[in-house]
Enzyme design. Structure first.
Site, PDB file in Angstrom:
ATOM      1  N   HIS A 252     -41.460 101.302  53.437  1.00  0.00           N
ATOM      2  CA  HIS A 252     -41.820 101.139  54.854  1.00  0.00           C
ATOM      3  C   HIS A 252     -42.841 100.039  55.128  1.00  0.00           C
ATOM      4  CE1 HIS A 252     -45.235 103.570  53.477  1.00  0.00           C
ATOM      5  NE2 HIS A 252     -45.895 102.994  54.446  1.00  0.00           N
TER       6      HIS A 252
ATOM      7  N   ASP B 242     -56.587 103.128  54.825  1.00  0.00           N
ATOM      8  CA  ASP B 242     -56.498 101.735  55.253  1.00  0.00           C
ATOM      9  C   ASP B 242     -55.639 101.538  56.492  1.00  0.00           C
ATOM     10  OD1 ASP B 242     -54.006 102.306  54.293  1.00  0.00           O
ATOM     11  OD2 ASP B 242     -54.109 101.004  52.537  1.00  0.00           O
TER      12      ASP B 242
ATOM     13  N   ARG C 257     -45.105  96.844  56.043  1.00  0.00           N
ATOM     14  CA  ARG C 257     -44.921  95.706  56.963  1.00  0.00           C
ATOM     15  C   ARG C 257     -44.638  94.398  56.231  1.00  0.00           C
ATOM     16  NH1 ARG C 257     -47.493  98.763  60.814  1.00  0.00           N
ATOM     17  NH2 ARG C 257     -47.310  98.059  62.982  1.00  0.00           N
TER      18      ARG C 257
ATOM     19  N   GLU D 187     -61.232 107.512  50.034  1.00  0.00           N
ATOM     20  CA  GLU D 187     -60.324 106.547  49.377  1.00  0.00           C
ATOM     21  C   GLU D 187     -60.816 105.116  49.625  1.00  0.00           C
ATOM     22  OE1 GLU D 187     -56.148 105.471  50.357  1.00  0.00           O
ATOM     23  OE2 GLU D 187     -55.608 106.927  48.839  1.00  0.00           O
TER      24      GLU D 187
ATOM     25  N   GLU E  38     -53.238  96.414  55.614  1.00  0.00           N
ATOM     26  CA  GLU E  38     -54.074  97.462  55.009  1.00  0.00           C
ATOM     27  C   GLU E  38     -55.239  96.910  54.194  1.00  0.00           C
ATOM     28  OE1 GLU E  38     -50.755  97.458  55.017  1.00  0.00           O
ATOM     29  OE2 GLU E  38     -50.241  99.265  56.143  1.00  0.00           O
TER      30      GLU E  38
ATOM     31  N   HIS F  66     -38.292 105.998  57.009  1.00  0.00           N
ATOM     32  CA  HIS F  66     -39.441 105.921  57.926  1.00  0.00           C
ATOM     33  C   HIS F  66     -38.960 105.535  59.321  1.00  0.00           C
ATOM     34  CE1 HIS F  66     -43.301 104.550  59.534  1.00  0.00           C
ATOM     35  NE2 HIS F  66     -43.905 105.059  58.462  1.00  0.00           N
TER      36      HIS F  66
HETATM   37  C1  UD1 Z   1     -48.663 103.112  59.286  1.00  0.00           C
HETATM   38  C2  UD1 Z   1     -49.824 102.408  58.617  1.00  0.00           C
HETATM   39  C3  UD1 Z   1     -49.554 102.222  57.138  1.00  0.00           C
HETATM   40  C4  UD1 Z   1     -49.183 103.543  56.480  1.00  0.00           C
HETATM   41  C5  UD1 Z   1     -48.044 104.180  57.242  1.00  0.00           C
HETATM   42  C6  UD1 Z   1     -47.765 105.549  56.694  1.00  0.00           C
HETATM   43  C7  UD1 Z   1     -51.071 100.772  59.950  1.00  0.00           C
HETATM   44  C8  UD1 Z   1     -51.134  99.372  60.425  1.00  0.00           C
HETATM   45  N1  UD1 Z   1     -49.993 101.092  59.186  1.00  0.00           N
HETATM   46  O1  UD1 Z   1     -47.539 102.260  59.221  1.00  0.00           O
HETATM   47  O2  UD1 Z   1     -50.706 101.713  56.495  1.00  0.00           O
HETATM   48  O3  UD1 Z   1     -48.776 103.297  55.160  1.00  0.00           O
HETATM   49  O4  UD1 Z   1     -48.404 104.324  58.624  1.00  0.00           O
HETATM   50  O5  UD1 Z   1     -46.506 106.008  57.073  1.00  0.00           O
HETATM   51  O6  UD1 Z   1     -51.938 101.565  60.226  1.00  0.00           O
HETATM   52  N2  UD1 Z   1     -43.029 105.631  64.641  1.00  0.00           N
HETATM   53  C9  UD1 Z   1     -42.425 106.680  65.309  1.00  0.00           C
HETATM   54  N3  UD1 Z   1     -42.915 107.952  65.055  1.00  0.00           N
HETATM   55  C10 UD1 Z   1     -43.916 108.191  64.200  1.00  0.00           C
HETATM   56  C11 UD1 Z   1     -44.501 107.117  63.511  1.00  0.00           C
HETATM   57  C12 UD1 Z   1     -44.062 105.836  63.758  1.00  0.00           C
HETATM   58  O7  UD1 Z   1     -41.508 106.508  66.092  1.00  0.00           O
HETATM   59  O8  UD1 Z   1     -44.287 109.361  64.010  1.00  0.00           O
HETATM   60  C13 UD1 Z   1     -42.553 104.265  64.940  1.00  0.00           C
HETATM   61  C14 UD1 Z   1     -43.062 103.799  66.324  1.00  0.00           C
HETATM   62  O9  UD1 Z   1     -42.105 102.976  66.909  1.00  0.00           O
HETATM   63  C15 UD1 Z   1     -44.328 103.003  65.945  1.00  0.00           C
HETATM   64  C16 UD1 Z   1     -43.852 102.346  64.661  1.00  0.00           C
HETATM   65  O10 UD1 Z   1     -43.076 103.343  63.981  1.00  0.00           O
HETATM   66  O11 UD1 Z   1     -44.705 102.088  66.941  1.00  0.00           O
HETATM   67  C17 UD1 Z   1     -44.948 101.824  63.770  1.00  0.00           C
HETATM   68  O12 UD1 Z   1     -45.947 102.822  63.527  1.00  0.00           O
HETATM   69  P1  UD1 Z   1     -47.379 102.348  62.927  1.00  0.00           P
HETATM   70  O13 UD1 Z   1     -48.225 103.562  62.749  1.00  0.00           O
HETATM   71  O14 UD1 Z   1     -47.911 101.230  63.730  1.00  0.00           O
HETATM   72  O15 UD1 Z   1     -46.993 101.725  61.541  1.00  0.00           O
HETATM   73  P2  UD1 Z   1     -46.356 102.358  60.245  1.00  0.00           P
HETATM   74  O16 UD1 Z   1     -45.333 101.402  59.750  1.00  0.00           O
HETATM   75  O17 UD1 Z   1     -45.966 103.756  60.510  1.00  0.00           O
HETATM   76  N1  UDP Z   2     -44.129 112.108  52.658  1.00  0.00           N
HETATM   77  C1  UDP Z   2     -43.603 113.139  53.424  1.00  0.00           C
HETATM   78  N2  UDP Z   2     -42.333 113.027  53.882  1.00  0.00           N
HETATM   79  C2  UDP Z   2     -41.547 111.941  53.620  1.00  0.00           C
HETATM   80  C3  UDP Z   2     -42.103 110.896  52.848  1.00  0.00           C
HETATM   81  C4  UDP Z   2     -43.399 111.002  52.383  1.00  0.00           C
HETATM   82  O1  UDP Z   2     -44.279 114.127  53.679  1.00  0.00           O
HETATM   83  O2  UDP Z   2     -40.383 111.920  54.067  1.00  0.00           O
HETATM   84  C5  UDP Z   2     -45.523 112.239  52.196  1.00  0.00           C
HETATM   85  C6  UDP Z   2     -45.749 112.002  50.724  1.00  0.00           C
HETATM   86  O3  UDP Z   2     -45.700 113.201  49.995  1.00  0.00           O
HETATM   87  C7  UDP Z   2     -47.145 111.370  50.693  1.00  0.00           C
HETATM   88  C8  UDP Z   2     -47.282 110.714  52.048  1.00  0.00           C
HETATM   89  O4  UDP Z   2     -46.232 111.216  52.858  1.00  0.00           O
HETATM   90  O5  UDP Z   2     -48.142 112.365  50.583  1.00  0.00           O
HETATM   91  C9  UDP Z   2     -47.205 109.210  51.942  1.00  0.00           C
HETATM   92  O6  UDP Z   2     -47.155 108.664  53.215  1.00  0.00           O
HETATM   93  P1  UDP Z   2     -46.547 107.237  53.526  1.00  0.00           P
HETATM   94  O7  UDP Z   2     -45.601 106.849  52.461  1.00  0.00           O
HETATM   95  O8  UDP Z   2     -46.039 107.308  54.928  1.00  0.00           O
HETATM   96  O9  UDP Z   2     -47.830 106.304  53.563  1.00  0.00           O
HETATM   97  P2  UDP Z   2     -48.633 105.491  52.443  1.00  0.00           P
HETATM   98  O10 UDP Z   2     -48.995 106.422  51.361  1.00  0.00           O
HETATM   99  O11 UDP Z   2     -47.765 104.372  51.983  1.00  0.00           O
HETATM  100  O12 UDP Z   2     -49.798 104.961  53.209  1.00  0.00           O
END
Ligand code: UD1
Ligand code: UDP
Length: 377
Positions: free
Chosen positions: A215, A100, A217, A122, A136, A249
């Protein structure tokens, strides 16, 4: 012009959970003699790199779209253009997307525009609330609208799709690939893993380990602060008895906020996001999990580790019905009471500490690969 059943299968990965959950599909296709192309959108950068390394996953493409503090509209626009260009260049027959995220939604939409077949892993999870989880819930519904194949992890997810009039012949109940990934890592990858300076002291501690992730939103602001307040109270009430480990995160709406609220609290260990295998090591040792992550809920369920889902809505109620998980509003008092109840009561903990197959049996990816290869004729 549609190339029915022809061409390469490509797998699109944007974020950490997509890498975890699509790796088993990549592996199953490889084992069936049809290795897919792996396209990384780079929606995540630092979070994704160690997982790709842990899983020895080498992308054919990396679009590198991530920008600091990215807004959903900007990210979506960059993804749509970049994936469209990629599909025009590589012309896969099928694009597999997962879950998602914005990468999944925009990847699926770009594939639809380019007449590339879309397979959704999924599929069918719903809260019924368009704004929770945000964005999502809408991302997942959008993918359902354009997908040709829907891989539902649970019977409830399948039924959700059928109730939305998705053609039954395109819906396949397969289980969640997160369980495949988890069992593979636990049984094949973790035994050979060398000790690590960050996790080793925590793994050796005799205290009860509470593993935390948060983490989402829709929790930014007051709900995240309430989660932090609940954790602080827990650390104080169980001083000397628990280690609360929280890999934070990198989202700028999460990391500085949680660090400001929890840095220096005795018994709370804030770490950077952990490589997948390190995270699983802690999970396997955890007494209790507090999380708003979808994937972590599924992993805790499969392992029988009691967890509190710190959210106001869930698209994964199977875990709650199985008893291993409990919904708790992201409010300090509610979280503290629920966590203290489980940490302080052996019998209550034992009643919940039951593994469930609600999310799958560890063979989802093989089923998906069979369907995908059947499609290719
Ligand atoms: C995203 C997904 C969420 C998922 C999550 C898993 C969307 C809208 N959200 O959320 O569904 O649960 O990933 O973790 O698709 N950032 C870094 N380095 C990284 C990743 C993120 O610095 O490797 C920071 C950046 O500033 C980036 C911000 O986090 O702009 C947000 O990242 P984004 O992928 O938009 O949203 P997540 O909260 O990570
Ligand atoms: N995970 C990881 N390192 C971390 C936290 C989570 O590898 O520090 C893994 C965890 O085992 C799971 C996945 O990340 O498989 C979940 O991702 P996240 O929580 O970012 O996203 P969501 O599942 O909420 O979309």
């Amino acid at each position: 012009m549609r190339r029915e059943g022809a061409g390469e299968v490509a797998v699109l990965i944007g974020t950490r959970p997509e890498a975890v959950k699509l790796m088993p599909v990549v592996r199953a296709l490889e084992e069936a003699g049809a290795p897919p192309a792996v396209y990384v959108t780079g929606q995540h950068r630092e979070l994704l790199a160690p997982i790709l390394a842990d899983l020895a996953l080498v992308p054919a493409e990396d679009l590198g779209v991530m920008q600091p503090n990215q807004a959903l509209g900007d990210l979506s626009a960059r993804l749509l253009v970049a994936v469209q260009e990629l599909l025009r260049r590589r012309r896969p027959g099928t694009l597999v997307v997962q879950g998602d995220t914005t990468s999944a939604a925009m990847g699926a939409l770009a594939a639809f525009y380019e007449d590339v077949r879309v397979a959704h892993v999924e599929a069918g999870l719903r809260t019924g609330n368009r704004r929770n989880p945000f964005p999502e819930e809408m991302n997942r519904r959008l993918v359902a609208c354009v997908a040709d194949l829907h891989f539902a992890p649970t019977a409830r997810a399948r039924d959700n799709l059928l109730s939305e009039n998705v053609p039954a012949a395109t819906v396949h109940l397969v289980g969640n690939t997160v369980v495949d990934a988890l069992f593979h890592a636990r049984d094949r990858l973790l035994p050979g893993l060398a000790p690590d300076p960050v996790t080793e002291p925590l793994l050796r501690s005799p205290r009860a380990l509470v593993l935390v992730t948060a983490h989402r939103r829709e929790s930014f602001g007051p709900d995240l602060l309430a989660i932090a307040a609940g954790l602080k109270r827990l650390a104080e009430a169980f001083a000397g008895r628990v280690e609360i480990v929280y890999p934070v995160h990198l989202n700028p709406s999460v990391d500085p906020v949680m660090r400001a609220a929890l840095a220096g609290v005795a018994g709370v260990h804030l770490t950077p996001p952990l490589p997948y295998l390190r995270f699983l090591q802690l999970l396997l040792r955890a007494r209790l999990v507090i999380t708003d992550s979808g994937g972590v809920q599924e992993e805790a369920s499969a392992l029988g580790i009691p967890f509190l889902c710190a959210r106001r809505a869930s698209e994964r109620l199977e875990a709650v019905e199985a008893g291993v998980g409990e919904m708790v509003a992201p409010e300090a008092d509610a979280l503290f009471s629920a966590a203290a109840g489980l940490l302080g009561d052996e019998a209550a903990h034992a009643r919940r500490a039951r593994p469930t197959k609600a999310f799958g049996d560890g063979h989802a990816a093989e089923r998906i690969a069979r369907v995908l290869l059947g499609m290719r004729g």
